[in-house]
Design an enzyme around this catalytic site. Structure first.
Site, PDB file in Angstrom:
ATOM      1  N   HIS A   1      -4.395  14.858  -8.872  1.00  0.00           N
ATOM      2  CA  HIS A   1      -4.876  13.513  -9.182  1.00  0.00           C
ATOM      3  C   HIS A   1      -4.156  12.928 -10.396  1.00  0.00           C
ATOM      4  CE1 HIS A   1      -8.100  10.458  -8.778  1.00  0.00           C
ATOM      5  NE2 HIS A   1      -8.087  10.929  -7.537  1.00  0.00           N
TER       6      HIS A   1
ATOM      7  N   ASN B   1      -1.791  12.938  -3.533  1.00  0.00           N
ATOM      8  CA  ASN B   1      -2.845  13.460  -4.416  1.00  0.00           C
ATOM      9  C   ASN B   1      -3.169  14.919  -4.094  1.00  0.00           C
ATOM     10  OD1 ASN B   1      -3.924  11.633  -6.395  1.00  0.00           O
ATOM     11  ND2 ASN B   1      -4.521  10.313  -4.704  1.00  0.00           N
TER      12      ASN B   1
ATOM     13  N   GLU C   1      -4.791   2.327  -4.055  1.00  0.00           N
ATOM     14  CA  GLU C   1      -3.324   2.365  -4.102  1.00  0.00           C
ATOM     15  C   GLU C   1      -2.755   1.135  -3.407  1.00  0.00           C
ATOM     16  OE1 GLU C   1      -4.479   2.795  -0.867  1.00  0.00           O
ATOM     17  OE2 GLU C   1      -2.715   4.011  -0.299  1.00  0.00           O
TER      18      GLU C   1
ATOM     19  N   ASP D   1       0.864  -1.188   0.000  1.00  0.00           N
ATOM     20  CA  ASP D   1       0.000   0.000   0.000  1.00  0.00           C
ATOM     21  C   ASP D   1       0.901   1.239   0.000  1.00  0.00           C
ATOM     22  OD1 ASP D   1      -3.067   0.911   1.307  1.00  0.00           O
ATOM     23  OD2 ASP D   1      -1.362   2.284   1.484  1.00  0.00           O
TER      24      ASP D   1
ATOM     25  N   ASP E   1      -2.227   9.460 -10.504  1.00  0.00           N
ATOM     26  CA  ASP E   1      -2.426   8.358 -11.454  1.00  0.00           C
ATOM     27  C   ASP E   1      -1.097   7.914 -12.065  1.00  0.00           C
ATOM     28  OD1 ASP E   1      -5.083   8.451 -10.946  1.00  0.00           O
ATOM     29  OD2 ASP E   1      -5.706   9.249 -12.897  1.00  0.00           O
TER      30      ASP E   1
END
Ligand code: GH3
Ligand code: MG
Ligand code: MG
Ligand code: MG
Length: 303
Positions: A189, A184, A220, A176, A193
């Protein structure tokens, strides 16, 4: 179809060689032809990779007839999605109905006209190609291009059964991304990504065996399936991944190391012989490890 550039494989089944010849001759420019002279052979050829993309099946054959062949193909996971077209001299409505009932997509009665047979074969091959493509897409994560959770769950079930049968161990790693919400919030964002894509690629590249798999498990979170691997092996993979992600050197001002890092849990068991009784229990174990790694300060591995 295995490769979009390769011609599709068509299996022609008939007890009369001359019948096979006519169809093979008509289709060989567009298809790779496989043949079988009876029902038993047809099943043998159809159930081994590379699987046919379509089967042209005679009804009346000595031994196992075409209806039975079709029924068995439809009862077997590996072959149930292969379209079957009956090509037969039996032309009454009851026969046709029966053919469609046992799972055929089409029924061509003799005498047939070859251009029509070719056109029908082409249509069904196109449909098969599209449904193969859809099935593949349904198993891939759209953002990162690696397997999604659905594919992971299927592989996990299959590997669990295999491990029970072969008395092998089975290991998982769950990773994780650390402080990814802050990433973010700070970088946007789009950057988030891009970061997830880099993380996925890095984890994929850190795999060492052909049977290993990494999937995007959720936002994630990534999960790694390691068949025939013990706890020590899982620890090595987890640590290799942790270092590789830190080595990406993706700036992250709000993380402890000032770069993007990952916490990973790892776990292994002997399916069928262990306190760990099911895939979901192994997932719980690896989750516990991940939680421990987070609690102990992140950017580390734990079990
Ligand atoms: P921790 O170190 O405890 O894991 O903290 P965290 O911030 O990473 O954990 P949390 O679960 O609070 O936040 C996960 C974040 O991941 C929230 C969400 O905005 C982000 N995320 C999940 N999926 C995607 C995605 O597809 N793209 C982007 N950019 N962000 C995603
Ligand atoms: Mg026959
Ligand atoms: Mg998370
Ligand atoms: Mg996180």
């Amino acid at each position: 179809m295995t490769e979009s550039t390769e011609k599709p494989i068509v299996l022609i089944v008939d007890d009369v060689a001359a019948n096979i010849q006519i169809l093979a001759e008509a289709l060989k420019a567009e298809c790779r032809i496989r043949i079988a002279n009876n029902g038993e052979d047809a099943l043998r050829v159809a159930m081994r990779p590379p699987f046919p993309d379509l089967i042209l099946l005679d009804v009346m054959m000595p031994g196992m007839d075409g209806y039975e062949v079709c029924r068995r193909l439809k009862d077997t996971a590996a072959t149930q999605d292969i379209p079957v077209i009956f090509v037969t001299a039996r032309d009454d409505a009851e026969d046709e109905e029966r053919g469609l009932q046992v799972g055929a997509v089409d029924y061509i009665a003799k005498p047939y006209r070859l251009p029509i047979v070719k056109a029908r074969v082409r249509n069904h091959l196109q449909l098969k190609h599209k449904s193969d493509l859809l099935e593949k897409l349904a198993m891939i994560d759209g953002l990162t291009g690696i397997p999604n959770r659905r594919q992971f769950d299927q592989r996990m079930e299959a590997e669990w059964r295999r491990a029970v049968r072969d008395k092998h161990s089975l290991a998982l790693v769950m990773g994780d991304v650390d402080h990814f919400k802050l990433y973010n919030d700070h970088y946007g964002h789009g950057a988030g990504d891009a970061c997830l894509r880099a993380v996925a690629r890095t984890m994929f590249n850190a795999l060492s065996r052909p049977g290993d798999m990494v999937a995007r498990y959720g936002g994630e979170e990534f999960v790694v399936l390691l068949p025939d691997t013990n706890l020590d092996g899982a620890h090595k993979v987890a640590e290799r991944m942790r270092l590789a992600i830190q080595g990406l050197d993706i700036p992250h001002l709000h993380a402890g190391m000032m770069v993007v890092t990952m916490s990973l849990g790892y776990a292994a068991c002997q399916p069928g012989e262990d306190a760990v009784q099911s895939p979901s229990q192994l997932l719980d174990c690896v989750d516990d490890g991940l939680y421990k790694a987070k609690r102990s300060g992140r950017n580390q591995v734990a079990t």
